[in-house]
Design a protein around this motif. Sequence first.
Motif, PDB file in Angstrom:
ATOM      1  N   THR A 193      -7.721   2.266  -8.308  1.00 30.95           N
ATOM      2  CA  THR A 193      -6.557   1.849  -7.519  1.00 30.95           C
ATOM      3  C   THR A 193      -6.956   1.342  -6.134  1.00 30.95           C
ATOM      4  N   GLY A 234       0.836  -1.186   0.000  1.00 32.36           N
ATOM      5  CA  GLY A 234       0.000   0.000   0.000  1.00 32.36           C
ATOM      6  C   GLY A 234       0.875   1.241   0.000  1.00 32.36           C
ATOM      7  N   TYR A 294      -1.853   1.257  -9.241  1.00 34.67           N
ATOM      8  CA  TYR A 294      -1.514   2.619  -9.651  1.00 34.67           C
ATOM      9  C   TYR A 294      -0.616   2.604 -10.880  1.00 34.67           C
ATOM     10  N   TYR A 342      -3.510  10.791  -1.094  1.00 31.96           N
ATOM     11  CA  TYR A 342      -4.152   9.501  -1.338  1.00 31.96           C
ATOM     12  C   TYR A 342      -3.371   8.360  -0.695  1.00 31.96           C
ATOM     13  N   HIS A 343      -4.100   7.267  -0.473  1.00 32.56           N
ATOM     14  CA  HIS A 343      -3.506   5.940  -0.298  1.00 32.56           C
ATOM     15  C   HIS A 343      -4.008   5.099  -1.468  1.00 32.56           C
ATOM     16  N   PHE A 344      -3.163   4.206  -1.986  1.00 34.33           N
ATOM     17  CA  PHE A 344      -3.632   3.333  -3.068  1.00 34.33           C
ATOM     18  C   PHE A 344      -2.738   2.109  -3.179  1.00 34.33           C
ATOM     19  N   ASP A 345      -3.204   1.159  -3.958  1.00 35.80           N
ATOM     20  CA  ASP A 345      -2.442  -0.046  -4.252  1.00 35.80           C
ATOM     21  C   ASP A 345      -1.386   0.307  -5.302  1.00 35.80           C
ATOM     22  N   LEU A 349      -6.476   0.971   2.752  1.00 31.69           N
ATOM     23  CA  LEU A 349      -7.037   0.942   1.405  1.00 31.69           C
ATOM     24  C   LEU A 349      -8.473   0.462   1.493  1.00 31.69           C
ATOM     25  N   ILE A 353      -9.341   6.929  -7.785  1.00 30.71           N
ATOM     26  CA  ILE A 353      -9.495   6.242  -6.486  1.00 30.71           C
ATOM     27  C   ILE A 353     -10.169   4.893  -6.668  1.00 30.71           C
ATOM     28  N   GLY A 378      -8.225   2.947  -3.838  1.00 31.42           N
ATOM     29  CA  GLY A 378      -7.596   3.919  -2.967  1.00 31.42           C
ATOM     30  C   GLY A 378      -8.527   4.528  -1.940  1.00 31.42           C
ATOM     31  N   THR A 379      -7.916   5.334  -1.079  1.00 32.84           N
ATOM     32  CA  THR A 379      -8.642   6.116  -0.081  1.00 32.84           C
ATOM     33  C   THR A 379      -7.983   7.501  -0.039  1.00 32.84           C
TER      34      THR A 379
END
Length: 496
Positions: free
Chosen positions: A75, A50, A163, A156-159, A272, A72, A77-78
């Motif tokens: 991916t 993450g 991404y 953001y947070h994402f994989d 995530l 978002i 995401g958050t």
Amino acid sequence: MNSVQQQEIVILGGGAAGWIAAALLAKRTDRRHIRITLVESEEIGIIGVGEATVPILTHCNALLGIGENDFIRSTQGTFKLGIEFCDWGVAGNRHFHAFSDYGHHVDNVSTHHYWLRLRQSGDERPIDDYSFAYAVAKNNNFAPSDPQNSRYHHAYHFDAALYARYLRDVATGLGVQRIEGRMTHFDLDGASGNIAAVHLAEGVKVPGDLFLDCTGFASELLGKALDTPFVDWSRWLLCNSAIAAPSKRTGALMPFTRSTAHAGGWRWTIPLQHRNGNGMVYNSDLWSDDAAREALLGNLDGELLAEPRVFRFTSGHRKWFWNRNCIGIGFASCFLEPLESTGLQLIVTGVLKLLRLFPQRTINPVLRDEYNRITTIELERIRDFIIAHYYLSRRPEPLWAASRDIEIPDSLRHKLEIWKASGQIALGDLESYMEPSWLAILLGNGVVPARYAVAADLYPLEQIRKGMEIRREEIIRSAQAVTSHQDFIDQYCKAS
């Protein structure tokens, strides 16, 4: 202009570094004059943990014309409003590095000086009480701030793997050519020493005028092909290892990254939509891999989803980020440990600086020297910010004690001395972290200056108290009206 006359840009390596570079260059240059080719190998893969970011990623997406909700969703995401620090400084301490300030200047005096005056009068409210982003984040709420009256920024947070795939689609849609293959060797021009071409295992030769090394820690071109020396910063940044693992997400969806200090290092939690990214950062000479693994797995909120992986690193940078006709982007040129999510930030700023100083086929060394100058300063400023997190700690364990004993850079020592003597943040050129960020870390770790700005005495104490209370109450009231992070994602950008 025909293809023979085009300037050939070759990017070696995919992942976030390669595809951010490819997409931004394709979007921000005239494709009639420039051809961009990216070479990557599916065999190599990327570090798919993450990923947490800082607000410059929203700027990057905007430059690329990427719709935020689609990004978002794609991916998993958050959103991120800052970083919560738990047990840093001393066990039990908690503070928040928010993507917002603590209020507007009043008569050209920063709000924290009024806060310091109240504190000297006995008011013990933490500085976080005056951060709008923290008020929203601590209740696990999120909505983008009104751009007409922006009170905070977001990231953001994402994989990371998703991404990279997403950006690959963006970049190839802009005309970037992708070649699948693993580099086996390279050609150097005998006269100039420049890289002339890379050769792939399949027998393909890829010539170029300008090469971007996006091969991560391997630094296949900048480090190996051009033998660019490495400047080691491990005497200041003692951590050299990380162990990472995904887990099932439980509980409310946090709109922030959590960083929790431990006896031997610190642990990250990145939420995530479909899982949490977790990791432990430590010094393997002071804390064993087994101890780090045990501490990581013993503190997971949910079920472990994959076996933990160990990564080794050395904080520092290549002596030149741009050497001959090769520019290192991301970990190929520099690495500062995972604290404060600087990895993607440095990728984006590296490409944006290149766009400002973009060379012709024959490279003017003036551009190369300027790129190296400003990138070195930028990185040193970020380095100092990260060192401060460790240096200010009062924890007794070996890593933290050793971090207090280091001879810090003069630039950081100057900042800390000015702060302690005056309550002022002595910002230099090319700073990435501005006054509110330094305030969050300094005050969050209990480093309170001896005095505040004299101009903060111009107003009666009760007037200041009333003004600060009005801000605090307005923040609480407005933050309560923001929807939950989970509800916002469910409504606008829920992943399938």
